[in-house]
Design an enzyme around this catalytic site. Structure first.
Site, PDB file in Angstrom:
ATOM      1  N   ARG A 177      24.644  84.296  -5.347  1.00 59.17           N
ATOM      2  CA  ARG A 177      25.336  83.170  -5.795  1.00 59.17           C
ATOM      3  C   ARG A 177      27.005  83.458  -5.893  1.00 59.17           C
ATOM      4  NH1 ARG A 177      23.125  80.727  -2.380  1.00 59.17           N
ATOM      5  NH2 ARG A 177      22.291  83.036  -2.184  1.00 59.17           N
TER       6      ARG A 177
ATOM      7  N   LYS B  14      25.587  80.169   7.038  1.00 58.29           N
ATOM      8  CA  LYS B  14      24.645  79.539   7.847  1.00 58.29           C
ATOM      9  C   LYS B  14      24.818  77.992   7.878  1.00 58.29           C
ATOM     10  CE  LYS B  14      21.084  80.160   4.252  1.00 58.29           C
ATOM     11  NZ  LYS B  14      20.888  78.594   3.776  1.00 58.29           N
ATOM     12  N   THR B  15      25.152  77.321   6.631  1.00 58.40           N
ATOM     13  CA  THR B  15      25.285  76.130   6.647  1.00 58.40           C
ATOM     14  C   THR B  15      26.466  75.824   7.712  1.00 58.40           C
ATOM     15  OG1 THR B  15      25.068  76.291   4.544  1.00 58.40           O
ATOM     16  CG2 THR B  15      25.645  74.026   5.189  1.00 58.40           C
TER      17      THR B  15
ATOM     18  N   ASP C 175      17.352  74.095   8.213  1.00 56.55           N
ATOM     19  CA  ASP C 175      17.897  74.932   7.523  1.00 56.55           C
ATOM     20  C   ASP C 175      16.592  75.556   6.581  1.00 56.55           C
ATOM     21  OD1 ASP C 175      19.787  76.610   6.193  1.00 56.55           O
ATOM     22  OD2 ASP C 175      20.684  74.823   5.436  1.00 56.55           O
ATOM     23  N   GLU C 176      17.038  76.846   5.911  1.00 57.86           N
ATOM     24  CA  GLU C 176      16.154  77.375   5.040  1.00 57.86           C
ATOM     25  C   GLU C 176      14.372  77.304   5.523  1.00 57.86           C
ATOM     26  OE1 GLU C 176      17.524  78.558   2.271  1.00 57.86           O
ATOM     27  OE2 GLU C 176      19.059  77.154   1.663  1.00 57.86           O
TER      28      GLU C 176
ATOM     29  N   GLN D 197      15.284  85.397   0.788  1.00 59.66           N
ATOM     30  CA  GLN D 197      15.558  84.335  -0.247  1.00 59.66           C
ATOM     31  C   GLN D 197      14.388  83.271  -0.166  1.00 59.66           C
ATOM     32  OE1 GLN D 197      19.643  82.482  -0.531  1.00 59.66           O
ATOM     33  NE2 GLN D 197      20.073  84.230   1.393  1.00 59.66           N
TER      34      GLN D 197
END
Length: 723
Positions: free
Chosen positions: A603, A32-33, A218-219, A249
């Site tokens: 992660r 996504k980044t 983002d997020e 998340q």
DNA sequence: CGAAAGGCTCTTTTT
DNA sequence: GAGCCTTTCG
């Protein structure tokens, strides 16, 4: 370079959908980044959008920095003009420029949590209540909640339904007044005031709406209502809003992040394009499956189909140790084994935990065995006393009405101004309706009727005042480093701190702060000061994480969001730690704990270790605990561990950690009975008080002379029988 | 006024 | 086990 070439079809869709709102739901490791970076690059290079018309919001400064680097590679040209940063940093910048319109002093300082708590204490006292009866932290949280809903004190009071809420309302009112008097804003104000500004001043809003043709967030799952509102305002004109998030998340509900923002988005922007990113590029198949097993147990979620082309990978290692010290030893030992083979570097490994306190045992083990590590935050640098002292002087220089800073350092180093004189000063200032700094000026000018203080104290206060005035005057010509040096010199801070416990180390911290200040030395004097103060307040802990250092990372699960590591250890897999006991009576919080565990597992690229300690010292005393319920959500076929332990129908792998035994002087454990005299390498001599069999082992209670009674597990304790 | 000592409470996660 | 507050004594 073709910006679209390296993207999969879903990612490409997300990048190309530049007209109108887009909601991207992206699983962990789905790039996504990368999508955000490529989208910006696409806008700039292909669609010819000027970077100054794009705003991209990230969760941390570190993420912003990485985004910038990525863009540099993608768009080689200037991305300087891009608005890129956290909500808080972006809002601070807007308020510095435009705040005047709603009565905000452009010299405002930002209060961090510690400042906030001490201001709250004063506010509680100010309305005639006892800070011990009304925990400032609880009130702080209530005020944050209010601000997250954009409720001003009056609105809050009108809606209060309980005695507590009424108290909060009254304190809130006072607190807000004190903030204004100090020309200060807290973290929540930064966001709320911008929304307020835009509401009250349509012409300013319109300017910003026109400027920002494209917004990216983002997020998004961790945004709160104010942040949502802000985006809605900014995007009001063009509606080119692209938000990226993953409901699984979402781990910041305690900061009033609200998952409903995702639903609201679909409602407020019915034309929004929905893109799902489901291919994971990060983890092995087994890691992804392990993570899915954990998260699937949540009731409040939409099932998702994550998949990966990566290899099958290793089983997840589940290990139980006796204490948190051995838990740490296991990690160290395992890191040594992994790195000894040469394929894994120290920097590939991360140890994650629920609470910061857990880092101590880990740190001790890493120090003892000489393994380099980097602790994300620890006693956070900018919260150290000596660092905050110096920052307080600088803040006072920028804004002398900052009463929290003034009260902090008026007697540091000691000038002989005690608690009594201070409260005298404060109440006098209050009676005159002026900030403390102004009160000082009045007292020195002798405009108060009769002298308030003894001549000794008056003299000291005059000295402090002229010191501050000197800093202010010189701040217009000195660069930041020169100013900082001046502060240290004129306050004799070095001599003062070297005379304190850990003086050397504290002085080193000041020098470290000075190094940070160097980055601002080339800015114009006052600008450098303002930028520096803003920077040191809005840093997040992960911002300091340096990937180029080859050392094991010690990090909380929250901080780990957005990062990835080949090897991940999650320690403290116990009921009460993860999930944390505070979540036991609230199903929604329990689901968040599970998401936290999910974030941790996802992660990992190659290997996951889940570790629990049988006993752990919590709040001083040692307590036994059960395995985390999240462990039982992982089917045995995904788990490996030396020796399986059958318990309560769940198969929990249990690796008896044999290292201790191997290195112990006596390889065989002695037969012990009550009354035997024993020797322990650390505790010395003692007498066995009781000896009870437990699974595969014996729990021995020994009374050591001078140390008291200790419970030990026979196979670990390295006890020797003394005849 | 200030240093030192003792006693208290509370601990999640952070921009 | 730590950090904060209060008390006490010099």
């Amino acid at each position: 370079m073709d910006i679209l070439a390296e993207l999969n079809p879903a990612q490409r869709e997300a990048v190309e959908a530049i007209n109108g709102p887009v909601l991207i739901l992206a699983g962990p490791g789905s790039g996504k980044t990368r999508v955000i970076a490529h989208r910006v690059a696409y806008l700039v290079k292909v669609c010819d959008v000027s970077p100054r018309r794009i705003m991209a919001v990230t969760f941390t400064n570190k993420a912003a920095r990485e985004m910038e680097e990525r863009l540099h590679r993608l768009v080689s040209g200037s991305v300087r003009d891009l608005t890129l940063g956290t909500f808080h940093a972006i809002c601070a910048r807007i308020l510095r420029r435009e705040g005047k319109a709603i009565g905000i002093d452009p010299k405002f300082v930002i209060y961090d949590e510690e400042d906030q708590i001490s201001l709250l204490k004063r506010s509680i006292q100010g309305v005639g209540l006892d800070p011990k009866q009304y925990a400032p932290r609880a009130i702080a949280s209530a005020i944050t909640a209010a601000k997250s809903r954009m409720l001003a004190p009056q609105d809050y009071l009108e809606r209060s339904h309980s005695y507590f809420e009424e108290v909060v309302g009254r304190v809130y009112e006072r607190y807000q007044q004190l903030l204004t008097d100090s020309s200060a804003l807290d973290f929540d104000d930064l966001l709320m005031k911008v929304v307020q500004l835009f509401r009250n001043c349509p012409e300013i809003l319109s300017r910003y709406q026109t400027r920002y043709l494209h917004l990216l967030v983002d997020e998004f799952q961790d945004t709160n209502l104010v942040q949502y509102e802000l985006i809605k305002q900014l995007g009001g004109r063009y509606r080119n809003i692209c938000v990226v998030g993953d409901p699984d998340q979402s781990i910041y509900s305690w900061r009033f992040a609200d998952l409903r923002n995702i639903l609201s988005f679909e409602k407020d922007y019915p034309e929004a394009k929905l893109v799902l990113l489901e291919q994971n590029y990060r983890s092995t198949k087994r890691i992804l499956e392990t993570a899915s097993c954990v998260i699937s147990a949540n009731q409040q979620r939409k099932p998702k189909e994550l998949w990966t082309n990566n290899e099958l990978g290793e089983l997840t290692t589940v290990v139980e140790t006796y204490t948190e010290q051995e838990e740490a030893q296991f990690v160290v030992h395992e890191v040594e084994c992994l790195t000894a083979q040469g394929e894994t570097k120290l920097g590939d490994c991360a140890v994650m935990y629920r609470t910061n306190a857990q880092s101590r045992a880990l740190e001790e083990a890493f120090v003892r065995y000489g393994i380099p590590y980097k602790l994300v935050a620890g006693t956070r640098f900018y919260e150290r006393r000596e660092v905050k002292d110096i920052i307080a002087y600088l803040r006072l220089t920028q804004n002398p009405y900052d009463s929290i800073s003034l009260l902090r350092i008026i007697n540091v180093p000691q000038r002989g101004i005690g608690q009594r004189s201070l409260s005298e000063l404060s109440s006098w200032a209050k009676s005159k309706g002026v900030p403390e700094y102004r009160a000082l000026q009045l007292i020195i000018e002798q405009k108060g009727n009769e002298p308030l203080f003894s001549s000794r104290i008056t003299k000291v206060l005059a000295g402090f005042l002229s010191l501050t005035e000197e800093f202010i005057a010189r701040s217009w010509e000195l660069n930041l480093v020169e100013l900082l040096d001046l502060v240290i010199e004129r306050t004799s801070y070095k001599e003062y701190i070297l005379g304190q416990p850990d003086g050397e180390e504290r002085w080193e911290n000041i020098l470290e702060l000075r190094t940070v200040a160097q980055q601002y030395r080339d800015l114009k004097p006052r600008e450098g000061l303002a930028a520096f103060l803003e920077g040191v307040t809005l840093v997040s802990d992960v911002d300091g994480l340096d990937e180029s250092v080859d050392a094991v990372t010690l990090i909380t699960l929250h901080q780990a969001k957005g990062l990835e590591f080949p090897i991940v250890f999650i320690v403290g897999m116990e009921e009460g730690v993860l999930p944390h006991f505070k979540s036991f009576d609230d199903p929604e919080q329990m689901e968040e704990e599970r998401r936290l565990c999910y974030v941790g597992i996802t992660r990992a690229k190659q290997r996951v270790y889940l570790i629990r300690a049988f006993r752990r010292s919590l709040m001083g005393s040692s307590t036994a605990s059960c395995p985390s319920r999240f462990l039982s959500d992982i089917p045995p076929r995904l788990i490996s561990g030396a020796g399986l332990w059958q318990g309560e129908g769940n198969q929990i792998a249990r690796a008896i950690y044999s290292w201790n035994k191997a290195s112990a002087p006596s390889v065989t454990t002695p037969e012990l009975k009550v009354g035997d005299h024993v020797h322990h390498p650390q505790f010395g001599n003692g007498v066995v008080v009781s000896c009870q069999p437990v699974t595969d082992d014996k729990e021995v209670v020994v009374a050591f002379s001078g140390l008291g009674v200790k419970k030990l597990l026979l196979s670990f304790a390295r006890l020797e029988k003394v005849e």
